[in-house]
Design an enzyme around this catalytic site. Structure first.
Site, short mmCIF file in Angstrom:
data_model
loop_
_atom_site.label_atom_id
_atom_site.label_comp_id
_atom_site.label_asym_id
_atom_site.label_seq_id
_atom_site.Cartn_x
_atom_site.Cartn_y
_atom_site.Cartn_z
N HIS A 176 53.51 -20.85 -52.76
CA HIS A 176 52.14 -20.36 -52.94
C HIS A 176 51.29 -21.31 -53.76
O HIS A 176 51.79 -22.14 -54.53
CB HIS A 176 52.16 -18.96 -53.57
N ASP A 178 48.70 -20.40 -55.91
CA ASP A 178 48.18 -19.88 -57.17
C ASP A 178 49.26 -19.93 -58.24
O ASP A 178 50.45 -20.14 -57.94
CB ASP A 178 47.66 -18.45 -57.00
N ASP A 208 56.80 -22.95 -60.45
CA ASP A 208 56.28 -21.80 -59.70
C ASP A 208 54.76 -21.94 -59.50
O ASP A 208 53.99 -21.49 -60.32
CB ASP A 208 56.59 -20.53 -60.49
N GLU A 242 49.76 -14.99 -54.39
CA GLU A 242 51.11 -14.43 -54.50
C GLU A 242 51.36 -13.83 -55.88
O GLU A 242 52.04 -12.80 -56.01
CB GLU A 242 52.15 -15.51 -54.22
N GLU A 243 50.82 -14.45 -56.93
CA GLU A 243 51.15 -14.02 -58.29
C GLU A 243 50.56 -12.66 -58.65
O GLU A 243 51.14 -11.91 -59.43
CB GLU A 243 50.67 -15.07 -59.30
N HIS A 493 57.26 -18.57 -65.14
CA HIS A 493 56.25 -17.82 -65.90
C HIS A 493 56.35 -18.09 -67.40
O HIS A 493 55.81 -17.32 -68.20
CB HIS A 493 56.38 -16.31 -65.65
#
Length: 553
Positions: A176, A178, A208, A242-243, A493
């Site tokens: 993704h 974002d 990520d 996605e996030e 994250h």
């Protein structure tokens, strides 16, 4: 015979003594022993039967044993060589990832405060691949789809067609564009600038998932340069939003609804958004919830004439947790899939109506989430939590313990009544974030597992209680979905997020081997299908000959 009878009588007497001792123990301890099945083999078997839906105490086969059998069953997949032999340039990777991380501040996704503009990342992908598109004499096609209200939030589909009509597809999806927010003052480095320290590449999105976006872009560039002849189409899908999902239908769910992913059903999809360069064979479902208790604001010196919502919501959460763990116990398949944790339901945040410390507040809210094993339904779990809350309200909390002799959750003589309200943080169907148990009998699973082994020398398939959007819906719709990723679990994250350059360079080799193995599998299927088709006319002619002779006679 007499000695045997004596031994049997001795054992019976011993069991009677055990039963008598257990009867003398506190009730809670006896229940615990019974639940653990310590008293007898029958108790242990009943616990296993309950957890497995009544299938007895069959032992689940380990994933290691399962993979060994799969190597024998699908030997042609494991034996297929990496005919693509793709690797990516270290300097090119660092350069492209640096450009993507430089956009990360405007790719943060935390609505409504932070809405990403994924097109900023898309521009760098297109810049690399544009020279290799059909328009410029190359083999690639690039399509973008933006389903947002304000535009600037594109999904990207990049195809390398094999030129064979009706050919299957090897899809690389899920990475993704974002990122999650980064608070700069909590980082040791600038989160929006790529920093290289030895093998580590720091920056928001390195693991990520911008690190994967850079990886796939350069992989496709090398595929377009080499122009190998394949028996399958290679399709890459880079997704938006996605996030966090402020509005359904803007990301991969929008692509699916519009029919742009239908071709991927005819083949294998490798979802690339996980970690540690190993096959991820299972993920958990996720349900986020807010439980609010309402009482009545009052002086804290008079707890007996009001309902304290802080106490009510705390006790209610405890009751709901107890019921949840009874209804969703550990599932036997979790062990086979290498889950370290089963289904969980827990609070993560708490807030109350503002006021003085010497005031009992009017309301209090506990928020948290459910992480649900893929062998249970998110829709069922959501319905159960709603049922628990409804029953607590209807019984006026009569089954809940109170805090001390003066706290009450219902004061009818003063017309003060406690109330619970459950709200979900998600919009749409609870199945949107359901977990997935990958098909570990498929050629796709063996291809990704053996590709990892060929590059890294080992395979350790694992499952996590993290969640991925829409993967369950895609699997249910007929997609063969496998999962892998090449970032670091500890960096997801996290502050000071990083990836390892060496692992990303190896990742390109793993993808090269994976595509090669799937192509070999589809080539074999194609040959087998051609033989069957050739055999049909011969059989038809053989069947028609006696009939023709009879008609002539």
């Amino acid at each position: 015979q007499g000695r045997r009878q004596g031994r049997r009588q001795g054992r019976r007497q011993g069991r009677r003594q055990q039963q008598q001792q257990l009867q003398q123990q506190p009730q809670q301890q006896r229940e615990l022993r019974d639940a653990m099945g310590w008293f007898s083999g029958r108790g242990r078997q009943s616990v296993r039967r309950a957890a497995s839906g009544g299938k007895g105490n069959e032992k689940a086969e380990s994933i290691e044993k399962h993979v060994e059998k799969l190597y024998k069953k699908l030997a042609h997949v494991a034996e297929a060589e990496d005919k693509l032999a793709i690797s990516i340039d270290e300097e090119a990777y660092v350069n492209l990832l640096g450009k993507l991380i430089g956009e990360a501040e405007k790719l943060q996704n935390f609505p409504p405060e932070l809405i990403p503009c994924e097109d900023l990342a898309v521009a760098h992908v297109v810049e690399v691949l544009q020279p290799y598109t059909v328009e410029n004499g190359g083999p690639l096609t690039i399509e973008t789809y933006d389903y947002s209200d304000n535009q600037g939030r594109s999904n990207v589909i990049i195809r390398y067609p094999c030129g064979i009509e009706g050919a299957p597809t090897v899809a690389l999806v899920g990475s993704h564009l974002d990122v999650v927010p980064a608070t700069a003052e909590n980082w040791e480095r600038n989160p929006f600038e790529l920093v290289r320290e030895g093998d580590k590449l720091y920056g928001r999105g390195t693991t990520d998932c911008l690190g994967h976006v850079a990886l796939l872009t350069l992989f496709l560039e090398q595929l377009a340069i080499k122009k190998p002849e394949l028996h399958a189409n290679v399709v890459t899908v880079l997704i938006a939003t996605e996030e966090a999902i402020d509005k359904p239908g803007q990301g991969v769910d929008g692509l699916k609804a519009a029919g742009h992913l239908e071709e991927l059903k005819n083949g294998t999809c490798l979802w690339i958004d996980a970690s540690n360069s190993e096959p991820c064979i299972g993920t958990a479902g996720a349900l986020q919830w807010h439980l609010t208790a309402t009482g009545k604001r009052f002086h804290s010196g008079f707890p007996h004439v009001t309902v304290n919502p802080v106490e009510l919501v705390s006790d209610a959460v405890k009751e709901i947790q107890d019921r949840f763990y009874k209804d969703f116990p550990p599932h036997p398949e979790e062990k086979r899939y290498n889950f370290k944790v089963g289904s969980t339901m827990k609070p993560t945040q708490m807030a109350s109506a503002k006021g003085g410390i010497n005031q009992i507040p009017s309301s209090a809210t506990v928020s948290g989430d459910v992480r649900l094993s893929p062998f249970y339904s998110c829709a069922d779990a959501a319905a159960k939590l709603e049922e628990y809350v409804k029953e607590l309200n209807e019984t006026k909390f009569s089954g809940l313990p109170t805090r001390g002799p003066y706290s009450k959750y219902d004061v009818p003589e003063l017309d003060v009544h406690g109330k619970l309200e459950l709200k979900w943080a998600h919009s749409g169907s609870p199945e949107l974030m359901s977990g997935i148990a990958c098909d570990i009998d498929s050629a796709g699973f063996l291809a990704v597992a053996d590709a990892c082994k060929s590059v890294r020398g080992k395979i350790e398939p694992y499952s996590v209680n993290g969640s991925l959007p829409l993967v369950f819906e895609m699997q249910k719709a007929g997609f063969d979905l496998q999962i892998i990723g090449f970032g670091r679990t500890e960096a997801y994250h996290a502050e000071n997020e990083f990836c390892l350059l060496s692992e990303m360079l190896d990742a390109a080799k793993i993808l090269s081997a994976f595509v090669s193995k799937m192509d070999a599998h589809y080539a074999k299927e194609s040959k087998a299908g051609a033989k069957e088709e050739a055999a049909v006319p011969a059989k038809t002619e053989a069947a028609e000959a006696p009939a023709a002779e009879a008609e002539a006679a």
